[in-house]
Design an enzyme around this catalytic site. Structure first.
Site, PDB file in Angstrom:
ATOM      1  N   GLY A  23       6.618  -6.527   0.627  1.00 28.02           N
ATOM      2  CA  GLY A  23       6.015  -6.330   1.788  1.00 28.02           C
ATOM      3  C   GLY A  23       6.426  -6.779   2.934  1.00 28.02           C
ATOM      4  N   SER A  24       5.905  -7.337   3.971  1.00 31.65           N
ATOM      5  CA  SER A  24       6.644  -7.400   5.096  1.00 31.65           C
ATOM      6  C   SER A  24       7.373  -8.590   5.079  1.00 31.65           C
ATOM      7  CB  SER A  24       5.566  -7.614   6.463  1.00 31.65           C
ATOM      8  OG  SER A  24       4.923  -8.772   6.169  1.00 31.65           O
ATOM      9  N   CYS A  34      10.292   1.642   2.813  1.00 31.79           N
ATOM     10  CA  CYS A  34      11.115   0.424   3.260  1.00 31.79           C
ATOM     11  C   CYS A  34      12.596   0.893   3.415  1.00 31.79           C
ATOM     12  CB  CYS A  34      10.870  -0.905   2.244  1.00 31.79           C
ATOM     13  SG  CYS A  34      11.310  -0.404   0.562  1.00 31.79           S
ATOM     14  N   LYS A  67      -2.062  -8.847  -7.621  1.00 30.01           N
ATOM     15  CA  LYS A  67      -3.094  -8.646  -6.273  1.00 30.01           C
ATOM     16  C   LYS A  67      -2.457  -7.661  -5.246  1.00 30.01           C
ATOM     17  CE  LYS A  67      -3.975  -9.459  -1.756  1.00 30.01           C
ATOM     18  NZ  LYS A  67      -3.442  -8.863  -0.773  1.00 30.01           N
ATOM     19  N   HIS A  68      -3.190  -6.443  -5.256  1.00 33.80           N
ATOM     20  CA  HIS A  68      -2.727  -5.320  -4.711  1.00 33.80           C
ATOM     21  C   HIS A  68      -3.268  -5.311  -3.105  1.00 33.80           C
ATOM     22  CE1 HIS A  68      -0.904  -1.589  -4.452  1.00 33.80           C
ATOM     23  NE2 HIS A  68      -1.166  -1.029  -5.947  1.00 33.80           N
ATOM     24  N   GLU A  70      12.003  -2.502  12.693  1.00 32.97           N
ATOM     25  CA  GLU A  70      11.856  -1.306  11.625  1.00 32.97           C
ATOM     26  C   GLU A  70      10.607  -0.865  12.191  1.00 32.97           C
ATOM     27  OE1 GLU A  70      10.725  -1.090   7.022  1.00 32.97           O
ATOM     28  OE2 GLU A  70      10.046  -2.918   7.868  1.00 32.97           O
ATOM     29  N   GLU A 127      11.188  -8.121  -2.110  1.00 33.68           N
ATOM     30  CA  GLU A 127      11.338  -6.820  -1.591  1.00 33.68           C
ATOM     31  C   GLU A 127      10.577  -6.426  -0.290  1.00 33.68           C
ATOM     32  OE1 GLU A 127      11.797  -3.684  -0.203  1.00 33.68           O
ATOM     33  OE2 GLU A 127      10.741  -2.597  -1.837  1.00 33.68           O
ATOM     34  N   LEU A 128      11.438  -6.616   0.805  1.00 35.49           N
ATOM     35  CA  LEU A 128      10.982  -6.882   2.087  1.00 35.49           C
ATOM     36  C   LEU A 128      11.177  -5.398   3.064  1.00 35.49           C
ATOM     37  CD1 LEU A 128      11.595 -10.470   2.874  1.00 35.49           C
ATOM     38  CD2 LEU A 128       9.728  -9.267   1.636  1.00 35.49           C
ATOM     39  N   TRP A 178       0.897  -1.322  -0.092  1.00 31.96           N
ATOM     40  CA  TRP A 178       0.054  -0.159   0.266  1.00 31.96           C
ATOM     41  C   TRP A 178       0.828   1.266  -0.069  1.00 31.96           C
ATOM     42  CZ3 TRP A 178       1.731   2.775   4.020  1.00 31.96           C
ATOM     43  CH2 TRP A 178       2.177   1.957   5.057  1.00 31.96           C
ATOM     44  N   ASN A 179       2.031   1.122   0.397  1.00 28.41           N
ATOM     45  CA  ASN A 179       2.743   2.513   0.578  1.00 28.41           C
ATOM     46  C   ASN A 179       3.306   3.104  -0.632  1.00 28.41           C
ATOM     47  OD1 ASN A 179       4.740   0.422   0.173  1.00 28.41           O
ATOM     48  ND2 ASN A 179       6.223   1.271   1.391  1.00 28.41           N
TER      49      ASN A 179
END
Length: 451
Positions: free
Chosen positions: A209-210, A265, A157-158, A355, A231-232, A133-134
């Site tokens: 995401g996370s 991130c 998938k958003h 984080e 990409e976390l 979402w960011n």
């Protein structure tokens, strides 16, 4: 209640709700993207697909006001930053379109027997994208565009709070001339995602995401023998080693921490300053962070109630364990969180390895390059870093010893439309943007001729 809804984080008002995908919807998406890969992607050229991407880049710019307004209400990003994200997404799309034929040109190999041998880079099929979402447009553009040009098709998938930006992206690619089935949006649930990854028509998955989500997707992709790019999270350091211009250092530290209300991130989350500069830097940095204005649009609300609660709990945990809050009060008004600085953090505290996804900076003092490197590498994450140092050789030597995927010397915000992006350790693996990003999901097909 559907999983996908637009809830304005500034007001808490639910503005729209969308139903979750049915099993029939998922099957239709997979069938459509597989058919389009076979009947369109494999029969068109890189140049033809790049031309459509070029039109998509123009549409990002033409629709930037509309696109910006959508994510402003979906996740609270200040409007000027929202419009800027749409513009940057267009720049990324144009960069891939402009460079595609060069980046995807056959790579000839020098082999011992002298036979003509080369790699040809082609698509592999349907690729699943799971996006956050960011940065609702930027993250999708840097994943989807290179794959569409390469010859893959996309099931996207958003994030659950971004259904309208998700639909706007799908329409944008259709309006650019990509056929139905080239890029398909799905409002899939977590259980459905697992089934999609396992489906034989899907050849890879990219997730931003996370750390938790990345571990789940990597496990599922591994079981299905599917390539994945992750990409976390990140807890990037901003190292101030030697500077004759501390105002410059402060400006970039604030920018690196406050971009997207601190919800990036690769934001500069840990500000690490050499002891000879610490007092002066700290005074100026505190004043600059305290001067950030919600009313003037310097930052927006946190993206959701859940995000606000998580950040508040993390900072309270640091306070309970002995850290000091020198700017801010950890008492948000709704989802408006006052930009903050915490200090006197020790390795025994939970926050030392966490984080902080929001407008909270950690401020540290060190007395040597070795101490700065040790502190930087103590994080479980390894995404990016910023080094402020007038001696560029020294900066590069320090950068060589950082366990990160990216080192920016002299300032924050050095990302570019064609500059590769990615990290190491628990920040994930694989790269996006640039030629290396374009080749992540390529079939590197070997051609070899008899003499």
């Amino acid at each position: 209640m559907g999983t996908f809804a637009v809830i304005n984080p500034a007001t808490g008002e639910k503005l729209a709700e969308y139903p979750d995908a049915t099993a029939a919807d998922i099957e239709a998406a997979l069938a459509s993207t597989q058919q389009t890969y076979q009947e369109w992607s494999r029969k068109t050229t890189v140049a033809e697909r790049a031309a459509l991407a070029k039109r998509a880049a123009e549409l990002f710019d033409e629709r930037k006001e509309e696109l910006g307004a959508i994510i402003n209400r979906e996740m609270g990003k200040p409007l000027d930053q929202s419009i800027g994200e749409a513009e940057f997404s267009g720049a990324i799309t144009a960069a891939f379109a402009d460079n595609a034929e060069k980046w995807l040109a056959d790579e000839h190999l020098e082999v011992e027997d002298g036979l003509k041998t080369f790699f040809r880079f082609q698509g592999t099929g349907v690729i699943l994208g799971i996006m956050p979402w960011n940065y609702p447009y930027y993250q999708v553009a840097r994943f989807a565009v290179p794959n569409l040009i390469l010859g893959n098709t996309i099931v996207l998938k958003h994030a659950a709070q971004c259904p309208e930006s998700a639909l706007a992206l799908e329409q944008l690619f259709l309006d650019a001339g990509f056929p139905k089935g080239a890029y398909v949006n799905i409002f899939a649930t977590h259980d459905q995602i697992s089934d999609i990854i396992a489906d034989d028509r899907v050849q890879g998955v990219s997730l931003t995401g996370s750390e938790r989500a990345g571990a789940i997707v990597a496990e599922q992709a591994g079981r299905a023998l599917k390539k994945c790019v992750l990409e976390l999270g990140g807890s990037d350091v901003f190292l101030v080693l030697d500077s004759a211009n501390l105002d410059h250092a402060v400006e970039h530290a604030v920018g690196g921490r406050m971009e997207n209300t601190g919800q990036a991130c690769n934001g500069s989350k840990r500000i690490v300053v050499m002891d000879k500069y610490f007092d002066e830097f700290s005074e100026k940095f505190q004043a600059a962070i305290a001067g950030q204005s919600y009313g003037d649009g310097d930052f927006g609300p946190m993206s959701s109630d859940a995000a606000t609660k998580t950040l508040t709990a993390q900072v309270q945990g640091a306070i309970d364990q002995g850290a000091d809050v020198v700017v801010g009060n950890n008492t948000p008004e709704g989802n408006v969180y006052t930009p903050s600085i915490i200090t006197n953090i020790t390795p025994a505290m939970d926050v030392y390895s966490q984080e902080l996804f929001g407008p909270v900076a950690q401020l540290y003092k060190v007395s040597s390059d070795e101490e700065a490197i040790q502190l930087a590498n103590s994080s479980p994450y390894g995404l990016g870093s910023v080094i402020i140092c007038d001696d560029l050789d020294r900066a590069e030597q320090v950068g060589n010893q950082l366990d990160v995927g990216m080192v920016f010397i002299g300032g924050a915000g050095l990302e570019g439309a064609d500059v590769p992006f990615g990290g190491v350790k628990k920040s994930g693996y694989g790269r996006e943007l640039g030629k290396v990003g374009m080749l992540e999901f390529a079939n590197k097909k070997l051609f070899r001729y008899a003499g």
